[in-house]
Design a protein around this motif. Structure first.
Motif, short mmCIF file in Angstrom:
data_model
loop_
_atom_site.label_atom_id
_atom_site.label_comp_id
_atom_site.label_asym_id
_atom_site.label_seq_id
_atom_site.Cartn_x
_atom_site.Cartn_y
_atom_site.Cartn_z
N PHE A 96 0.85 -1.18 0.00
CA PHE A 96 0.00 0.00 0.00
C PHE A 96 0.89 1.23 0.00
O PHE A 96 1.88 1.30 0.75
CB PHE A 96 -0.94 -0.03 1.20
CG PHE A 96 -1.94 -1.14 1.13
CD1 PHE A 96 -3.23 -0.92 0.66
CD2 PHE A 96 -1.59 -2.44 1.50
CE1 PHE A 96 -4.14 -1.95 0.55
CE2 PHE A 96 -2.50 -3.49 1.39
CZ PHE A 96 -3.78 -3.24 0.93
N PHE A 97 0.53 2.22 -0.82
CA PHE A 97 1.38 3.39 -1.02
C PHE A 97 0.51 4.53 -1.54
O PHE A 97 -0.69 4.39 -1.76
CB PHE A 97 2.48 3.07 -2.02
CG PHE A 97 2.03 3.19 -3.45
CD1 PHE A 97 2.51 4.20 -4.27
CD2 PHE A 97 1.09 2.30 -3.99
CE1 PHE A 97 2.06 4.34 -5.58
CE2 PHE A 97 0.64 2.42 -5.30
CZ PHE A 97 1.14 3.44 -6.10
N PHE A 98 1.13 5.70 -1.78
CA PHE A 98 0.50 6.74 -2.59
C PHE A 98 1.60 7.53 -3.26
O PHE A 98 2.72 7.64 -2.75
CB PHE A 98 -0.46 7.62 -1.79
CG PHE A 98 0.12 8.35 -0.60
CD1 PHE A 98 0.29 9.73 -0.62
CD2 PHE A 98 0.45 7.67 0.57
CE1 PHE A 98 0.80 10.41 0.48
CE2 PHE A 98 0.94 8.34 1.67
CZ PHE A 98 1.12 9.71 1.63
N THR A 103 7.41 10.08 2.76
CA THR A 103 8.20 9.37 3.76
C THR A 103 8.74 8.03 3.24
O THR A 103 9.79 7.98 2.63
CB THR A 103 7.37 9.16 5.04
OG1 THR A 103 6.12 8.53 4.70
CG2 THR A 103 7.08 10.49 5.73
N ILE A 104 8.01 6.94 3.47
CA ILE A 104 8.59 5.62 3.21
C ILE A 104 8.33 5.07 1.81
O ILE A 104 9.01 4.13 1.40
CB ILE A 104 8.08 4.59 4.25
CG1 ILE A 104 6.55 4.46 4.19
CG2 ILE A 104 8.54 4.97 5.64
CD1 ILE A 104 6.00 3.35 5.09
N CYS A 105 7.38 5.64 1.09
CA CYS A 105 7.03 5.07 -0.22
C CYS A 105 8.20 5.02 -1.21
O CYS A 105 8.36 4.01 -1.91
CB CYS A 105 5.86 5.83 -0.85
SG CYS A 105 4.31 5.63 0.05
N HIS A 130 -1.46 -1.00 -4.09
CA HIS A 130 -2.72 -0.29 -3.91
C HIS A 130 -2.46 1.14 -3.46
O HIS A 130 -1.80 1.36 -2.44
CB HIS A 130 -3.57 -0.95 -2.82
CG HIS A 130 -3.78 -2.42 -2.97
ND1 HIS A 130 -2.78 -3.35 -2.78
CD2 HIS A 130 -4.90 -3.13 -3.27
CE1 HIS A 130 -3.27 -4.57 -2.95
NE2 HIS A 130 -4.55 -4.47 -3.24
N THR A 131 -2.98 2.12 -4.18
CA THR A 131 -2.88 3.48 -3.69
C THR A 131 -3.90 3.71 -2.58
O THR A 131 -5.04 3.24 -2.66
CB THR A 131 -3.11 4.52 -4.79
OG1 THR A 131 -3.04 5.84 -4.18
CG2 THR A 131 -4.45 4.37 -5.48
N HIS A 190 0.09 4.47 6.40
CA HIS A 190 0.08 3.11 5.84
C HIS A 190 1.32 2.37 6.28
O HIS A 190 2.33 2.96 6.68
CB HIS A 190 0.00 3.15 4.31
CG HIS A 190 1.23 3.72 3.66
ND1 HIS A 190 2.21 2.94 3.12
CD2 HIS A 190 1.61 5.00 3.47
CE1 HIS A 190 3.16 3.71 2.60
NE2 HIS A 190 2.83 4.97 2.80
N SER A 191 1.24 1.08 6.20
CA SER A 191 2.34 0.20 6.58
C SER A 191 3.43 0.20 5.52
O SER A 191 3.18 0.42 4.35
CB SER A 191 1.79 -1.22 6.77
OG SER A 191 2.82 -2.16 6.71
#
Length: 231
Positions: A96-98, A103-105, A130-131, A190-191
């Motif tokens: 999961f990302f956007f 930060t972490i994406c 998944h966004t 998100h994780s």
């Protein structure tokens, strides 16, 4: 091995999202403790099990039903509909990302690109990102994002859809954090986990997707999981 993977998966996300922001991730990963090793050198099946009693030949029989990823319906960077059928007969890695994540994406996508490059062209492997910001991450935005990563074809799909359905499948099916939080960078939490799913839609591992070591473990376990099917 299972306890070690849990410890690694827990450490990074919790350190990133302090206080109560990681509560769904922690609950989900603790639920992994209910996972059961399948014996030999096979990866465990993670998640809670449900006891189902049925009648077979006039006798009552109780079976264990493992946690599975339910069907879903999202839209990929190509504008086509993606469901569980698109992943039939494949193991896959979900995350999961956007696209505007500060930060972490970026770290996660660098690491997932390593997975993509290693298994590129393997018909038994897929990636599903998944966004969690579908208001911004349209089909066109996801396509541009994938292009900039050098991703071609449909082995690695970037999907968007209804926000609540994405959050629901993240928290309740993949057992990771995916939610809005106005106090978080980018407005969502998100994780940083990558989730390994087998051909039967069972979760077989959860890994720290922000580190090289975590993704090395993921790729090793992907090889192990593919070997299970060859046997």
């Amino acid at each position: 091995m299972l306890k070690q993977r849990l410890r690694v998966a827990l450490q990074k996300p919790v350190s990133i999202y302090r206080k109560n922001k990681s509560r769904f991730l922690v609950v989900g990963l603790l639920a992994v403790a209910a996972g059961c090793s399948t014996g030999d050198d096979k990866l465990p099946i993670l998640g809670q099990r449900e006891a189902i009693t049925k009648t077979v030949n006039g006798k009552s029989v109780t079976d264990s039903v493992y946690h599975t990823i339910p069907d879903f319906k999202f839209v990929s960077q190509y504008g086509d509909t993606v469901t569980a059928k698109n992943l039939a007969g494949k193991i896959y890695v979900a995350d999961f990302f956007f696209t505007t994540c500060p930060t972490i994406c970026p770290k996660m996508k660098v690491q997932l690109k390593r997975v993509y490059e290693k298994f590129k062209g393997n018909p038994d492997v897929a990636l599903l990102s998944h966004t969690i910001n579908p208001d911004h991450d349209s089909v066109a935005v996801l396509k541009e994002f994938a292009d900039n990563l050098g991703v071609t074809g449909k082995q690695w799909l970037f999907v968007t859809g209804d926000r609540e359905k994405i959050y629901d499948i993240g928290q309740n099916s993949y057992m990771v954090t995916a939610q809005q939080d106005s106090s978080a960078p980018g407005g969502v939490v998100h994780s940083g986990a990558f989730i390994l799913v087998d051909k039967d839609k069972h979760i077989r591992g959860i890994y720290d997707g922000t580190t090289e070591k975590g993704v090395d473990n993921l790729m090793n376990d992907m090889d192990r999981l593919l070997a299970e099917y060859k046997k």
